[in-house]
Design a protein around this motif. Structure first.
Motif, PDB file in Angstrom:
ATOM      1  N   PHE A  72      75.480  70.861  21.630  1.00 31.42           N
ATOM      2  CA  PHE A  72      75.475  70.734  23.083  1.00 31.42           C
ATOM      3  C   PHE A  72      76.899  70.584  23.604  1.00 31.42           C
ATOM      4  O   PHE A  72      77.728  69.888  23.000  1.00 31.42           O
ATOM      5  N   CYS A  77      78.742  68.711  26.459  1.00 33.52           N
ATOM      6  CA  CYS A  77      78.359  67.520  27.223  1.00 33.52           C
ATOM      7  C   CYS A  77      79.448  67.118  28.199  1.00 33.52           C
ATOM      8  O   CYS A  77      80.639  67.296  27.940  1.00 33.52           O
ATOM      9  N   VAL A 122      75.173  65.046  31.236  1.00 37.53           N
ATOM     10  CA  VAL A 122      74.511  66.353  31.226  1.00 37.53           C
ATOM     11  C   VAL A 122      74.990  67.111  29.999  1.00 37.53           C
ATOM     12  O   VAL A 122      76.200  67.204  29.748  1.00 37.53           O
ATOM     13  N   ALA A 144      74.229  70.767  27.511  1.00 39.72           N
ATOM     14  CA  ALA A 144      73.566  72.077  27.489  1.00 39.72           C
ATOM     15  C   ALA A 144      73.870  72.786  26.174  1.00 39.72           C
ATOM     16  O   ALA A 144      75.019  72.794  25.704  1.00 39.72           O
ATOM     17  N   ILE A 187      73.259  76.563  25.119  1.00 47.29           N
ATOM     18  CA  ILE A 187      72.836  77.878  25.602  1.00 47.29           C
ATOM     19  C   ILE A 187      72.980  78.868  24.455  1.00 47.29           C
ATOM     20  O   ILE A 187      74.094  79.239  24.060  1.00 47.29           O
ATOM     21  N   THR A 230      64.877  78.495  29.432  1.00 47.91           N
ATOM     22  CA  THR A 230      65.666  77.259  29.407  1.00 47.91           C
ATOM     23  C   THR A 230      64.759  76.069  29.659  1.00 47.91           C
ATOM     24  O   THR A 230      64.061  76.007  30.672  1.00 47.91           O
ATOM     25  N   LEU A 249      64.515  71.999  30.256  1.00 49.72           N
ATOM     26  CA  LEU A 249      65.251  70.822  30.709  1.00 49.72           C
ATOM     27  C   LEU A 249      64.523  69.589  30.195  1.00 49.72           C
ATOM     28  O   LEU A 249      63.287  69.507  30.269  1.00 49.72           O
ATOM     29  N   ASN A 268      67.089  78.062  25.222  1.00 50.05           N
ATOM     30  CA  ASN A 268      68.174  77.238  25.730  1.00 50.05           C
ATOM     31  C   ASN A 268      67.625  75.874  26.127  1.00 50.05           C
ATOM     32  O   ASN A 268      66.459  75.755  26.524  1.00 50.05           O
ATOM     33  N   LYS A 315      68.737  72.068  28.197  1.00 53.22           N
ATOM     34  CA  LYS A 315      69.646  71.195  28.932  1.00 53.22           C
ATOM     35  C   LYS A 315      69.046  69.792  28.941  1.00 53.22           C
ATOM     36  O   LYS A 315      67.825  69.628  28.914  1.00 53.22           O
ATOM     37  N   ARG A 348      73.865  74.077  37.743  1.00 51.91           N
ATOM     38  CA  ARG A 348      74.113  73.643  36.371  1.00 51.91           C
ATOM     39  C   ARG A 348      72.803  73.252  35.683  1.00 51.91           C
ATOM     40  O   ARG A 348      72.641  73.451  34.471  1.00 51.91           O
ATOM     41  N   LEU A 349      71.851  72.700  36.443  1.00 50.43           N
ATOM     42  CA  LEU A 349      70.608  72.182  35.868  1.00 50.43           C
ATOM     43  C   LEU A 349      69.437  73.160  35.975  1.00 50.43           C
ATOM     44  O   LEU A 349      68.304  72.798  35.647  1.00 50.43           O
ATOM     45  N   ALA A 379      66.538  75.569  35.287  1.00 51.89           N
ATOM     46  CA  ALA A 379      65.716  75.675  34.081  1.00 51.89           C
ATOM     47  C   ALA A 379      64.360  76.247  34.452  1.00 51.89           C
ATOM     48  O   ALA A 379      64.029  76.414  35.638  1.00 51.89           O
TER      49      ALA A 379
END
Length: 463
Positions: A60, A62, A77, A79, A81, A88, A90, A153, A155, A179-180, A182
């Motif tokens: 991730f 971070c 946060v 991720a 990817i 994706t 979350l 993916n 997050k 950014r978040l 999903a």
């Protein structure tokens, strides 16, 4: 050859060899009391020292952010990817805990030292929420170790202010919406309906806290000289409360009676085992008379007086108090207008002749009610995966009876939300002697490894 069974075996071995317990002990040792201003630095340390290294080891990227609300703690946060074309997921957890209440824990236990007794792991934050997000991250690690990739993916958001109402979380999500982004939230908090059976819920009840206060005069006055001449505030307050609910707790304010207990929701709730198994005995004659216990707690609203005081209860004297106060709460489901809850109460009290009763909203905000259609494709997919691992159907709830910041995910980020809790109702969360059951944790690790494996398989099938 990498297999689903192989991933599940890996995570079961992680539990059986004691590593899960050791990892949980490390998390519990962080004294992350978000309700204690002196521990604000511990919130940052939890993210930087306990969570970020674990996520970085899983590939991730971070970042730790300051909370946009000065009342709130930091947020992390992360991720991973693997391919922008993949689905994706979350996920979410909170590293903060409520106040330790150290002196109230029984002998041999301490809130920030993990203790194993009789198949249980005791410590503040075990059930709420450190074991829960540890289970999910460890299950991801098992899938990665087996397959060497996830096939989707992912997050993650770890906040540190949930126990104070998640101040700043909504603003942070608005700022970081891209950014978040999903396809679905799959996260864990709250209890299973029964310790040995997987549970899913797709939202939560909302909550509104407020004080009812009757302030009639300065000071107290001798009950012999003034009894029968002065209005007694506690009696006025008691009658005001009795006008809100009847003697069995049935709500008497029309606007507080939801319109969302549809035949479809009743069908989902039918035969859910609410009575018995763990916790105190359910009072089947309390609450709405024509509803089942499951409908009352998952499909309806409930009013509670959480605290009440007049005079000096610990040292009563022969005097008529000048004031009385009750701290109250309405837990409510979708189908209740949250913006009309307190105005409706005001109208009701005035109509009943209780103009002297003041309504004082709580300073702390509360989460709003949310609910995802139980027939949503993600609900069906997760349920199928859990059943494949557990060998039995999960309990499916339209929403949690308690409250979570689910509205920030469903309303701001616009994602469907599926929660798979790993605790149980008798876990003593928010109380001394908080704990998780070892067998439930092991079961949950296996379930989540199977679920994350199946999501990767789903992506390959679609690709």
């Amino acid at each position: 050859m990498a297999t689903r069974d192989g991933a599940i075996a890996r995570v079961a071995n992680y539990f059986d060899d004691g590593t899960f317990k050791d990892d949980l002990a490390c998390l519990v040792a962080f004294e992350t009391e978000s309700q204690n201003p002196e521990q604000k630095g511990e919130l940052s340390r939890y993210l930087a020292e306990a969570i970020r290294p674990r996520l970085s080891a899983l590939g991730f990227d971070c970042e730790i952010f300051d909370n946009p609300d000065p009342r709130g703690g930091p947020l992390l946060v992360g991720a991973r990817i693997e391919d922008p074309s993949f689905e994706t997921i979350l996920t979410y957890g909170h590293g903060d805990v409520i106040l330790a209440q150290t002196e109230q824990w029984r002998e041999g236990l301490h809130p920030f030292k993990l203790v194993e007794e009789d198949g249980r792991l005791y410590g503040r934050g075990t059930a709420d929420n450190k074991a829960q997000h540890l289970i999910n991250l460890s299950s991801l690690a098992a899938v990665l170790a087996e397959r060497e990739r996830l096939g989707f993916n992912i997050k993650v958001v770890i906040e540190t202010s949930e126990e104070t109402g998640s101040p700043g979380l909504a603003d942070f999500f608005r700022e970081q919406k891209d950014r978040l982004a999903a396809d679905v939230l799959i996260a864990s908090d709250g209890p299973r309906l029964q310790p040995g059976t997987p549970t899913m819920f797709m939202g939560s009840r909302g909550g509104v806290n407020f004080d009812l206060a009757v302030n009639l005069r300065e000071g107290a006055h001798h009950s012999g000289n003034w009894g029968g001449l002065l209005t007694e505030p506690a009696t006025v307050l008691a009658h005001a409360i009795a006008s809100i609910v009847d003697r069995r707790g049935q709500i008497q304010i029309p606007e507080w009676r939801p319109n969302s207990l549809t035949p479809a929701i009743r069908a989902v709730l039918k035969d859910l085992p609410v009575v018995g198994d763990s916790g105190p005995q359910v009072d089947v004659d309390w609450g709405e008379a024509d509803l089942t216990p499951a409908e009352r707690v998952f499909g309806w609203n409930s009013f509670a007086v959480l605290a009440m005081k007049s005079g000096v209860p610990e040292a009563p004297v022969n005097a008529i108090a000048g004031w009385a106060k009750a701290h109250c709460q309405l837990r409510y489901v979708v189908g209740t207008d949250p913006d009309d809850i307190l105005p409706a109460l005001h109208r009701h009290l005035d109509a009943q002749g209780f103009e002297t009763v003041e309504i004082i909203p709580a300073e702390r905000g509360f989460f709003r009610a949310t609910r995802l259609d139980p027939d949503n494709p993600w609900v069906r997919f997760v349920a199928s995966s859990l059943e494949a691992t557990a060998g039995k159907k999960p309990h499916i709830l339209p929403n949690l009876a308690g409250s979570l910041p689910n509205d920030t995910f469903s309303e701001i980020l616009g994602v469907p939300t599926v929660w798979v809790p790993h605790s149980y109702r008798g876990c003593s969360q928010h109380a001394p002697n908080e704990h998780v059951i070892k067998s439930t944790c092991r079961d949950a690790l296996r379930l989540m490894a199977g679920l994350f494996w199946d999501i990767g398989e789903r992506a390959e099938a679609a690709g």
